[in-house]
Design an enzyme around this catalytic site. Structure first.
Site, PDB file in Angstrom:
ATOM      1  N   ASP A   1       0.850  -1.194   0.000  1.00  0.00           N
ATOM      2  CA  ASP A   1       0.000   0.000   0.000  1.00  0.00           C
ATOM      3  C   ASP A   1       0.888   1.247   0.000  1.00  0.00           C
ATOM      4  O   ASP A   1       1.909   1.290   0.705  1.00  0.00           O
ATOM      5  CB  ASP A   1      -0.880  -0.030   1.261  1.00  0.00           C
ATOM      6  CG  ASP A   1      -1.913   1.068   1.260  1.00  0.00           C
ATOM      7  OD1 ASP A   1      -3.052   0.789   0.864  1.00  0.00           O
ATOM      8  OD2 ASP A   1      -1.565   2.204   1.653  1.00  0.00           O
ATOM      9  N   ILE A   2       0.489   2.242  -0.788  1.00  0.00           N
ATOM     10  CA  ILE A   2       1.288   3.478  -0.834  1.00  0.00           C
ATOM     11  C   ILE A   2       1.008   4.289   0.441  1.00  0.00           C
ATOM     12  O   ILE A   2      -0.159   4.522   0.779  1.00  0.00           O
ATOM     13  CB  ILE A   2       0.928   4.313  -2.076  1.00  0.00           C
ATOM     14  CG1 ILE A   2       1.138   3.475  -3.343  1.00  0.00           C
ATOM     15  CG2 ILE A   2       1.737   5.605  -2.118  1.00  0.00           C
ATOM     16  CD1 ILE A   2       0.738   4.169  -4.621  1.00  0.00           C
TER      17      ILE A   2
ATOM     18  N   GLU B   1      -5.121   2.316  -3.915  1.00  0.00           N
ATOM     19  CA  GLU B   1      -3.665   2.492  -3.904  1.00  0.00           C
ATOM     20  C   GLU B   1      -2.987   1.233  -3.369  1.00  0.00           C
ATOM     21  O   GLU B   1      -1.878   1.287  -2.853  1.00  0.00           O
ATOM     22  CB  GLU B   1      -3.272   3.740  -3.103  1.00  0.00           C
ATOM     23  CG  GLU B   1      -3.416   3.648  -1.613  1.00  0.00           C
ATOM     24  CD  GLU B   1      -4.723   4.244  -1.094  1.00  0.00           C
ATOM     25  OE1 GLU B   1      -5.719   4.270  -1.853  1.00  0.00           O
ATOM     26  OE2 GLU B   1      -4.743   4.671   0.069  1.00  0.00           O
TER      27      GLU B   1
END
Ligand code: C2E
Length: 352
Positions: free
Chosen positions: A218-219, A261
């Protein structure tokens, strides 16, 4: 549907989203058909999307969103509706080609029957022992043979054309199939391909008695980044992270965009140790560059990612594996982000 809307429809906020969509539809006197609902869920879920902007433009111009217009908007903006359109179109071309080949084969069959009858008549006449009759029979046969030859040449031409058309159709159907499994923004496998890939990988692992590992990435602070710099830069960040994951984490593994994301990597027949090494490489590579706003060269800063991975326990279902990898990702976030965490084994999860 786009990945974001698909994810939103599977989140706790989904009922609220569905209710808002219905309210907006009612306000604009749009019938709640399945297609319209899909369209308006997209509208309320992604107010900045090109679809929402187009609907806003039409509404501002006083246009009513009729069913026909809804169909046109869906075909233009919803990738799946476009794919369905492409498939129907390919089916139409195929059925027209098959009709024309069937007609040509029917004509060839009739003329070869006629040719057979001519031959039968000719062989009857040849029993008459007269040179003139033989000559006229041969002449008749020559004419009939030329006619059949001509028709065969037409048939051959049509068959060659159809074969070429079928080749083109196969290519476009392959492309449609690829598009249906690919995330448009990042070019990684999409959620549908991931779901299928994970089920398949679990089956293969069971059949081979091998382990496998699932990772979710995950960003970090993506929402803040999006809010600060806008969606266009947000999309570029997604593409940047996807390009690193695709370069370092795909083949022979499957790298996919799992949600907004979030990305996932399936490591078939690979253990957590290998997955951890790959994830750490990806994590370091992502944060090794400082991104620039391309129009102004302004520094956008560095991006970091958090990851979690779970090694599958024999017989474990896909959903449980995802849950454990997700919990490990959450642990990475909780511990301060920009790190990789291994999932707890199932027994520990059950005891917790
Ligand atoms: P993209 O903009 O479509 O660029 C694709 C690839 O073209 C990049 O892959 C890179 O190899 C090359 N490229 C494009 N523009 C430039 C440039 O101005 N300078 C250099 N040296 N190379 C360039 P890469 O690096 O894997 O990036 C993948 C995607 O990530 C890019 O797709 C873009 O959407 C995003 N991205 C990467 N770096 C930056 C950045 O510094 N700023 C912004 N805004 N986006 C970036």
């Amino acid at each position: 549907m786009s990945v974001d809307v698909q994810t939103a429809l599977r989140s706790p906020k989904s009922y609220e989203l569905a209710r808002t969509a219905l309210e907006v539809m009612e306000a604009h006197q749009v019938w709640p058909t399945v297609r319209n609902f899909e369209l308006w869920v997209h509208y309320v879920a992604e107010k900045e999307s090109p679809l929402a902007q187009e609907i806003d433009r039409l509404l501002a111009a006083g246009e009513a969103i009729t069913e026909t217009m809804g169909e046109a908007l869906a075909a233009q903006f919803l990738p799946e509706a476009k794919l369905n359109g492409d498939i129907l179109e390919a089916g139409d071309v195929l059925s027209k080609e098959l009709q024309s080949v069937t007609a040509a084969i029917g004509a060839a069959q009739r003329s070869s029957e006629e040719y057979g009858q001519e031959l039968a008549i000719a062989s009857g006449r040849l029993t008459e022992d007269d040179a003139n009759t033989v000559k006229s029979v041969v002449e008749d046969l020559t004419v009939a043979t030329r006619k059949v030859q001509g028709e065969n040449a037409v048939l051959e031409g049509q068959l060659a054309e159809t074969t070429a058309e079928l080749g083109r159709l196969r290519e476009s159907l392959d492309q449609v199939r690829r598009d249906a499994m690919t995330d448009g923004l990042t070019n990684l496998a999409n959620r549908k391909a991931f779901d299928e890939g994970l089920e398949h990988a679990c089956e293969i692992a069971d059949a081979a008695g091998e382990g496998m590992t699932l990772a979710i990435i995950d960003i970090d602070h993506f929402k803040g980044f999006n809010d600060a710099w806008g969606h266009q830069i947000g999309d570029q960040v997604l593409r940047y992270v996807a390009s690193v994951i695709g370069r370092m984490g795909a083949h022979p593994r499957m790298a996919a965009r799992y949600g907004g994301e979030e990305f996932a990597i399936i490591f078939p027949t690979e253990h957590g140790r290998t997955a951890k090494a790959v994830l750490e490489e990806i994590r370091e590579e992502v944060s090794s560059r400082s991104l620039k706003r391309r129009s102004t060269n302004e520094d956008l800063g560095t991006i970091t990612v958090s990851a979690g991975y779970a090694e599958r326990i024999a017989g474990e279902g896909a959903m449980s594996l995802v849950e454990r990898a997700d919990a490990a990702l959450y642990a990475s976030k909780h511990a301060g982000r920009n790190r990789t965490t291994a999932a707890q084994p199932m027994a520990a999860v059950a005891a917790a």
